[in-house]
Structure formats: structure tokens, C-alpha cells
Design an enzyme around this catalytic site. Structure first.
Site, PDB file in Angstrom:
ATOM      1  N   GLY A  11      13.299  26.029  24.075  1.00 60.96           N
ATOM      2  CA  GLY A  11      14.418  26.822  24.582  1.00 60.96           C
ATOM      3  C   GLY A  11      14.133  28.298  24.794  1.00 60.96           C
ATOM      4  O   GLY A  11      15.050  29.119  24.785  1.00 60.96           O
ATOM      5  N   ASN A  13      13.314  29.679  27.559  1.00 63.46           N
ATOM      6  CA  ASN A  13      13.994  30.060  28.803  1.00 63.46           C
ATOM      7  C   ASN A  13      15.499  30.205  28.585  1.00 63.46           C
ATOM      8  O   ASN A  13      16.119  31.132  29.100  1.00 63.46           O
ATOM      9  CB  ASN A  13      13.707  29.043  29.919  1.00 63.46           C
ATOM     10  N   LYS A  64      20.741   4.252  31.163  1.00 63.33           N
ATOM     11  CA  LYS A  64      20.542   5.654  31.519  1.00 63.33           C
ATOM     12  C   LYS A  64      21.727   6.157  32.358  1.00 63.33           C
ATOM     13  O   LYS A  64      22.161   7.299  32.239  1.00 63.33           O
ATOM     14  CB  LYS A  64      19.232   5.796  32.314  1.00 63.33           C
ATOM     15  N   MET A  89      13.641  17.374  29.806  1.00 66.39           N
ATOM     16  CA  MET A  89      12.536  16.477  30.113  1.00 66.39           C
ATOM     17  C   MET A  89      12.985  15.129  30.684  1.00 66.39           C
ATOM     18  O   MET A  89      12.430  14.084  30.319  1.00 66.39           O
ATOM     19  CB  MET A  89      11.683  16.250  28.845  1.00 66.39           C
ATOM     20  N   ARG A  90      13.976  15.154  31.558  1.00 67.24           N
ATOM     21  CA  ARG A  90      14.426  13.910  32.185  1.00 67.24           C
ATOM     22  C   ARG A  90      14.609  14.105  33.680  1.00 67.24           C
ATOM     23  O   ARG A  90      14.935  15.210  34.116  1.00 67.24           O
ATOM     24  CB  ARG A  90      15.800  13.483  31.646  1.00 67.24           C
ATOM     25  N   ILE A  92      16.731  13.795  36.884  1.00 66.42           N
ATOM     26  CA  ILE A  92      18.176  13.790  37.121  1.00 66.42           C
ATOM     27  C   ILE A  92      18.519  12.615  38.041  1.00 66.42           C
ATOM     28  O   ILE A  92      17.879  12.407  39.062  1.00 66.42           O
ATOM     29  CB  ILE A  92      18.610  15.130  37.769  1.00 66.42           C
ATOM     30  N   HIS A 108       9.740  25.264  37.082  1.00 63.74           N
ATOM     31  CA  HIS A 108       8.535  24.477  36.855  1.00 63.74           C
ATOM     32  C   HIS A 108       7.338  25.426  36.718  1.00 63.74           C
ATOM     33  O   HIS A 108       7.204  26.374  37.504  1.00 63.74           O
ATOM     34  CB  HIS A 108       8.307  23.496  38.019  1.00 63.74           C
TER      35      HIS A 108
END
Ligand code: GRF
Length: 192
Positions: A11, A13, A64, A89-90, A92, A108
Site C-alpha cells: 500500500g 501507493n 469470482k 492483484m486481480r 477486473i 503498472h
């Protein structure tokens, strides 16, 4: 601008963004910090800054899709204007993409379209490129694709190690993510 930050880990950022909001450099409010990981340090950071935080995991749901529908309903209910992915980390999926078209942004740690995926910094370092950087972009249904908002570059010098490069990249991220958010808060998200 009502902002939700989605994060899975450290975290840093999120921290940079919160500090910019606290300094009133971003005309907005972080309405929610959401994490899909119970142990994520970002949850502690949220508590330190009095940002409302929530966590649940896809494992708590039958699919999901159901996980993301629950998250979507919460974000819609909170009238979120912009979803900021900060080490989330998923990938969308459709529920969030259709409810928040062009209202989800990601950072990124490489100059996309080079080195997408989980290890942008390491992949650029190992490849031996002489310039790398960061990309802030709108999110679509691909992995690290979607229209680019901004990029910032840094040189990889002969005496850089992976660790010093990581530091340089994170510094760039912490400078640029708040700046981009400040601009979006002022000018609005990209029109469809
Ligand atoms: C950052 O390098 C970001 O570019 C990538 O994940 C990392 C998150 O770092 N998407 P942190 O959790 O914000 O410290």
C-alpha cells in the site's frame, strides 16, 4: 471526486495518494480502501489515516463473479466516481467494468506495452533494457492493457541492482499517481 482504492499488499501507493488528499492536492475524498487480502499492510495504513476500510476475499464466495458483484454493489452504493487500483492483484471482471466504464485506473511498474504482468520491474531489469518506467492507464478487460493516461521513464544505469531499480520505480509511482488523480479530480474522467 469520491475515490475508492483497491489494493492487495503493502500500500505504498495508497499512502502517497492519502497524503496528497490530506495536503488537499487532490480535490477528492477517499471514501473506501478495499483489500481482497485480510493480512495486507495497506489495511493498517488505512486505519492510521482514518480511511474507512473493508476486506473480503473471493474465497468467501461461490464464484469470482459473485465476489465482484458484491464489491460492485458496495462501490455503487457509495457513489464512487473513480476506482483506483494500487497493487490490486486481480484481473477486473465484467461486473466492475460495466458498472464503472472508464472509471477504473491502474498503475503498472513498466513502460507498457513492454513487460506487462506480475513482475514488470524484474522483467525489465533481466531483459537489460536501458530505460524503463511506470504507466498509469484506464482498465479494460485485458492484463495491463487499456488506454494510457501517462508514463514516466527512468534510466537503468550500469550500477543499478534490482533493488535500486525498484526504489526508483516506486519513487516515480508515488510522484505520478497522486498527480494524475489531481488532474482527473479537476478535469473529470475520460469521456466514452
Ligand atoms: C506497484 O509497483 C504497482 O505498480 C503495482 O503493484 C505495486 C504496488 O505497490 N501494480 P504498493 O502496494 O502500492 O506498495
Amino acid at each position: 471526486m469520491r475515490i475508492a482504492v483497491l489494493a492487495s499488499g503493502n500500500g505504498s501507493n495508497f499512502e502517497a495518494i492519502v497524503q496528497a488528499v490530506e495536503r488537499q492536492e487532490i480535490q477528492g475524498e477517499i471514501v473506501l480502501l478495499f483489500s481482497d487480502k485480510k493480512q495486507a499492510y495497506v489495511l493498517e495504513r488505512a486505519q492510521q489515516h482514518d480511511v474507512p476500510a473493508l476486506h473480503f476475499s473471493p474465497k468467501d464466495f461461490a464464484s469470482k463473479n459473485l465476489y465482484e458483484e458484491e464489491l460492485r454493489d458496495i462501490l455503487v452504493e457509495k457513489r464512487i466516481d473513480l476506482i483506483v487500483l494500487a497493487g490490486y492483484m486481480r484481473i477486473i471482471g465484467e461486473p466492475l467494468l460495466s458498472a464503472f466504464p472508464n472509471k477504473i485506473i491502474n498503475i503498472h511498474p513498466s513502460l507498457l506495452p513492454s513487460f506487462p504482468g506480475l513482475h514488470g520491474i524484474k522483467d525489465a531489469y533481466r531483459y537489460g533494457v536501458k530505460i524503463t518506467g511506470i504507466t498509469i492507464h484506464y482498465v479494460d478487460d485485458g492484463v495491463d492493457t487499456g488506454p494510457i493516461i501517462t508514463q514516466a521513464a527512468t534510466e537503468i544505469s550500469a550500477d543499478d541492482t534490482l533493488e535500486t531499480l525498484e526504489e526508483k520505480i516506486h519513487l516515480l509511482e508515488h510522484q505520478w499517481y497522486p498527480k494524475v488523480l489531481a488532474k482527473i479530480a479537476k478535469e473529470g474522467v475520460k469521456k466514452l
